[in-house]
Design a protein around this motif. Sequence first.
Motif, mmCIF file in Angstrom:
data_model
loop_
_atom_site.group_PDB
_atom_site.id
_atom_site.type_symbol
_atom_site.label_atom_id
_atom_site.label_comp_id
_atom_site.label_asym_id
_atom_site.label_seq_id
_atom_site.Cartn_x
_atom_site.Cartn_y
_atom_site.Cartn_z
ATOM 1 N N LYS A 1 13.972 -3.651 -1.454
ATOM 2 C CA LYS A 1 12.522 -3.810 -1.626
ATOM 3 C C LYS A 1 11.917 -2.551 -2.242
ATOM 4 N N PHE A 2 12.337 -1.405 -1.756
ATOM 5 C CA PHE A 2 11.833 -0.128 -2.265
ATOM 6 C C PHE A 2 12.158 0.022 -3.747
ATOM 7 N N ARG A 3 13.394 -0.286 -4.112
ATOM 8 C CA ARG A 3 13.803 -0.134 -5.509
ATOM 9 C C ARG A 3 13.051 -1.083 -6.439
ATOM 10 N N SER A 4 12.883 -2.313 -6.007
ATOM 11 C CA SER A 4 12.294 -3.318 -6.892
ATOM 12 C C SER A 4 10.794 -3.120 -7.078
ATOM 13 N N LYS A 5 10.123 -2.522 -6.089
ATOM 14 C CA LYS A 5 8.663 -2.389 -6.164
ATOM 15 C C LYS A 5 8.189 -1.045 -6.701
ATOM 16 N N ASP B 1 0.829 -1.205 0.000
ATOM 17 C CA ASP B 1 0.000 0.000 0.000
ATOM 18 C C ASP B 1 0.864 1.255 0.000
ATOM 19 N N CYS B 2 1.963 1.195 0.743
ATOM 20 C CA CYS B 2 2.895 2.325 0.784
ATOM 21 C C CYS B 2 3.446 2.619 -0.615
ATOM 22 N N ILE B 3 3.892 1.590 -1.307
ATOM 23 C CA ILE B 3 4.426 1.753 -2.655
ATOM 24 C C ILE B 3 3.348 2.270 -3.599
ATOM 25 N N ASN B 4 2.123 1.788 -3.423
ATOM 26 C CA ASN B 4 1.023 2.215 -4.284
ATOM 27 C C ASN B 4 0.769 3.714 -4.163
ATOM 28 N N VAL B 5 0.786 4.240 -2.947
ATOM 29 C CA VAL B 5 0.588 5.677 -2.744
ATOM 30 C C VAL B 5 1.772 6.458 -3.300
ATOM 31 N N GLN B 6 2.990 5.944 -3.096
ATOM 32 C CA GLN B 6 4.174 6.636 -3.614
ATOM 33 C C GLN B 6 4.175 6.671 -5.140
ATOM 34 N N GLN B 7 3.697 5.623 -5.781
ATOM 35 C CA GLN B 7 3.571 5.644 -7.237
ATOM 36 C C GLN B 7 2.544 6.692 -7.682
ATOM 37 N N GLY C 1 12.494 2.158 6.868
ATOM 38 C CA GLY C 1 13.846 2.668 6.677
ATOM 39 C C GLY C 1 14.631 2.861 7.950
ATOM 40 N N PHE C 2 14.047 2.520 9.100
ATOM 41 C CA PHE C 2 14.788 2.577 10.359
ATOM 42 C C PHE C 2 15.619 1.318 10.576
ATOM 43 N N LYS C 3 15.450 0.323 9.702
ATOM 44 C CA LYS C 3 16.174 -0.943 9.845
ATOM 45 C C LYS C 3 17.473 -0.935 9.039
ATOM 46 N N ASP C 4 18.440 -1.708 9.529
ATOM 47 C CA ASP C 4 19.680 -1.910 8.797
ATOM 48 C C ASP C 4 19.403 -2.746 7.555
ATOM 49 N N ARG C 5 20.203 -2.547 6.525
ATOM 50 C CA ARG C 5 19.987 -3.285 5.282
ATOM 51 C C ARG C 5 20.281 -4.774 5.432
ATOM 52 N N GLN C 6 20.987 -5.144 6.480
ATOM 53 C CA GLN C 6 21.263 -6.554 6.745
ATOM 54 C C GLN C 6 20.265 -7.161 7.725
ATOM 55 N N HIS C 7 19.151 -6.497 7.945
ATOM 56 C CA HIS C 7 18.154 -6.976 8.901
ATOM 57 C C HIS C 7 17.576 -8.317 8.436
ATOM 58 N N PRO C 8 17.257 -9.227 9.386
ATOM 59 C CA PRO C 8 16.695 -10.533 8.998
ATOM 60 C C PRO C 8 15.419 -10.443 8.168
#
Length: 517
Positions: free
Chosen positions: A205-209, A163-169, A191-198
């Motif tokens: 994810k942001f880039r691909s979607k 839903d977040c990506i949908n609004v940003q689009q 975006g508060f998480k490290d890129r190596q987060h489990p």
Amino acid sequence: MGVMKTPGVYIVEKNAFPNSVVEVATAVPAFVGYTEKADNGGKSLHNKPWRIASMSEFRRYFGGPALQQFEISDADDDATTSTAFSQDGKAYKIKQSNTRYLLYHSMMFFFQNGGGPCHIVSVGSYQDDLDAGVLKSGITPLIKEQEPTMVVIPEVVQLAEDDCINVQQAMLAHCGGKMKNRVAILDIWEGFKDRQHPDGDCVEKFRSKLGINYLNYATAYYPWLNTSIVQDSDVNFHSVSNIDKLTELLTFEISNAFKDLDNLSEDELKSGSNKLRLTKKQQMLDEVAKLSTEQSDFEQEQLNKILVSISPIYQTILADIKFQQNILPPAAAMAGVYTMVDNSRGVWKAPANVSLNAVVSPTVNISDDEQEDLNVTTQGKSINAIRPFIGEGTLVWGARTLDGNSLDWRYINVRRTMIMLEESVKLASKAYVFEPNVANTWVSMESMIGNFLYGIWKRGGLAGASPDDAYSVSVGLGKTMTADDILEGILRITVLVAISRPAEFIEITFQQQMQKS
């Protein structure tokens, strides 16, 4: 003038100078989100863009912050679960139990970082659930507003990821597809998480979607920020949803602090020091018991101060709640930075290498190697880093659009400068609509646009050692128009501009030379 029929002296005034181009505003963001109210003297401001210039105006028309409540519960055995505190060998966690509304605190963040006039679109109240469709509907009224130059929706990151990506689009389609005169400032979901987060790489994810449409009309920043927007006075026991659990913890803490009194006889308890300690214990327990009673605002304030002074556990709980509320996405602060840089240096100055106010630290510390992938990727979706530097604070360390592989629109200041030039010339040229499509009109428009661009070049907005190197304006039959164009009522003007670009990479070469003396 008309035909002269009566003998006499006639005065004819002629304009010696062409019309001037007035530079349009460049830093007027539009915020979409949920507010406590949306009212102007009894008239609803729901889904209506409303211009404000300060936080006091926001409170007047849209109210204050939502009450954010947190639940205290036993920590899971899972090692990935962070614990807030422990008592008697048992770990506890604190997690928000109601919907988090970000617009109010984001507006505070915006104004503390240099923000100025902006537009607010309230799409609902704190009694409403966050909804992607409702947030998207708040973008539509902005079509009729010419002034906004940025679009920010802070609460979009509180939605589910898709839903977040949908609004940003939808934001990208509005800025780059429909209006073409504003940019979207986007936040990275989680975006508060490290890129190596489990849970996975939030940036990937942001880039691909997000897709590939209208990327040069948007920019994104990573990571989120630990701020100081929420103060100690903004947090008290009302921030805890399960008061009974809080009462239980405080009661145990006080009883444990005086547990040696349980082993004393009645005669020993009547002695001077023990009697005073027993009285103090009972007084503290009486204060804790007040948590479950009705009190006035003054009594609540006094009780909160007393509990802070007598209970370390209570202090820890409030500190953790304040810490969680102070984790904010950076888009609103960046809108403030854009405003500050535009007002002090000009829209052509890259909004980077600027410190952020009301920021303690980024939630993730990025190294040079980690930023390399953020800044330059094969997909071209550049993400601007926010990084801490010793002795300098937290700095914005990137100035790219999401279209990072484009030589034309790689930098956000180039995109925004071009928008400013286009809109300024467009509005000034309306004076010539329906004027004769002849040489006099062409010369006037050429002079008008040329004078405007000369002023921009003098202020450093265009690159070049001379005006000829910085810009050129062409108009005329055989240059930009054919005879058919004139018959069809088309006047074509070609404007070439050399917009200044930031020195993103500076290389200084050192080499040894032979001793000469």
